[in-house]
Design an enzyme around this catalytic site. Sequence first.
Site, PDB file in Angstrom:
ATOM      1  N   ASP A  41       0.591  -1.884  -0.044  1.00  0.00           N
ATOM      2  CA  ASP A  41      -0.056   0.162   0.029  1.00  0.00           C
ATOM      3  C   ASP A  41       0.895   1.226  -0.076  1.00  0.00           C
ATOM      4  O   ASP A  41       0.257   2.278   0.201  1.00  0.00           O
ATOM      5  CB  ASP A  41      -1.134   0.057   1.513  1.00  0.00           C
ATOM      6  N   SER A  42       1.598   1.028  -0.458  1.00  0.00           N
ATOM      7  CA  SER A  42       3.284   2.237   0.086  1.00  0.00           C
ATOM      8  C   SER A  42       2.792   2.660  -1.740  1.00  0.00           C
ATOM      9  O   SER A  42       3.683   3.984  -2.127  1.00  0.00           O
ATOM     10  CB  SER A  42       5.102   1.809   0.472  1.00  0.00           C
ATOM     11  N   ASP A  47      -0.574  -6.185  -0.041  1.00  0.00           N
ATOM     12  CA  ASP A  47      -1.473  -5.477   0.706  1.00  0.00           C
ATOM     13  C   ASP A  47      -2.544  -5.521   0.995  1.00  0.00           C
ATOM     14  O   ASP A  47      -2.881  -4.836  -0.074  1.00  0.00           O
ATOM     15  CB  ASP A  47      -1.030  -4.498   1.551  1.00  0.00           C
ATOM     16  N   LYS A 103      -1.922  -9.392   2.742  1.00  0.00           N
ATOM     17  CA  LYS A 103      -0.647  -8.562   3.512  1.00  0.00           C
ATOM     18  C   LYS A 103      -1.703  -8.247   5.066  1.00  0.00           C
ATOM     19  O   LYS A 103      -1.990  -6.941   3.758  1.00  0.00           O
ATOM     20  CB  LYS A 103       1.102  -8.163   4.034  1.00  0.00           C
ATOM     21  N   GLU A 135      -1.615  -5.576   8.767  1.00  0.00           N
ATOM     22  CA  GLU A 135      -1.053  -4.825  10.058  1.00  0.00           C
ATOM     23  C   GLU A 135      -1.631  -5.120  10.604  1.00  0.00           C
ATOM     24  O   GLU A 135      -2.915  -5.220  11.043  1.00  0.00           O
ATOM     25  CB  GLU A 135      -0.883  -3.061   9.641  1.00  0.00           C
ATOM     26  N   GLU A 161       8.722  -4.436  11.413  1.00  0.00           N
ATOM     27  CA  GLU A 161       8.839  -3.062  10.752  1.00  0.00           C
ATOM     28  C   GLU A 161       9.118  -2.104  11.676  1.00  0.00           C
ATOM     29  O   GLU A 161       8.998  -1.831  12.551  1.00  0.00           O
ATOM     30  CB  GLU A 161       8.208  -2.056   9.614  1.00  0.00           C
TER      31      GLU A 161
END
Length: 273
Positions: free
Chosen positions: A53-54, A92, A122, A124, A191
Amino acid sequence: MSIHQSSNIKRITTHTLHEMKGRGEKISMLTAYDYSMAGIVDAGGVDIILVGDSASNVMAGHETTLPITLDQMIYHATSVVRAVSRAFVVVDIPFGSYQGNSSEALRSAIRIMKESGAHAVKVEGGAEISESVMRILSAGVPVMGHLGLTPQSIYKFGTYTVRAKEDEEAEKLLEDAKILQECGCFALVLEKIPAKLAKMVAETVSIPVIGIGAGPDVDGQVLVVHDMLGITQEFKPRFLRQYADLRSQMLKAVEEYIDDVKSRDFPNEKESY
C-alpha cells in the site's frame, strides 16, 4: 552449494519460504506496483514481491498509505502478477478493508486473490485483527502479518519513529507474533523495531520473519523498490541502503532528450522513415 539456492526454483511458494528459513537462507523481498518494474524485479531473482500500500506514497503522491482503495490495490496487483513468473506475490489489504470486521476482511482478501491472481495477502496488527486473519485463512488464503511500525496506524502513533523500544510494547509485539503464528500466518514483516527484539521474534517463531529497519538477525529483508533504486530521494531513513541513483540518470536522459528536440538533432535521418 550456492547461497542463492532459491534462484533455481521455478516458482516460490509458502513451502519454499519455510524451507529457506529452516536452512538459514535469507529471503529477499522488494515492492513493485506495475508490470514493467515487476518484470525487472522478478528477472533479478527476488523471492517475494510485495504489492504494498506504499503505492499510495510512491505512485500516487499521498502523504500516508491510508487513501489507497481496495480497487486500486487490485489494479496494481493485477499489473504485477502479469509480469511475474517466479516470485511469490503478496498484496497489502488496504486500510479500512479488514479492520474490525472479519466478514469484510474475507471479502477483501477473496477479491484480491480472484481478481489479481496474487498468491497471498498482508495485514497490519496483532491480537486485535486475529479474528480477521483466521477468517481469511479459513478460505485458504495465505496471510502475511506485519508488526512494529504499522503505517496504516500512523495517526494513532503520531510519528514514524522506532517502535517497541519500551518493555511493555516489546512484550506485546512478541506476544502478537506468537498469536499471528498460531492463527496460521505463513510469515511476518517487522518494521522499524530494535534489532535485538527482532532477533528474539525470529528465534521464537517458526515462520519466516522479514525485516525493514529491524536489523540483520531476521530471516529476510524488504525495501521499497523506488527507495532502493534512488528514484524517490526525499525519503532516506537509516535502514535504507540505496543501490542506484536512477533519479539523476533519468533526469539527465530527459534533459538530453529535450535538448536534442529543441536543437533539431532528434530525430535524425536514420530515425526517420
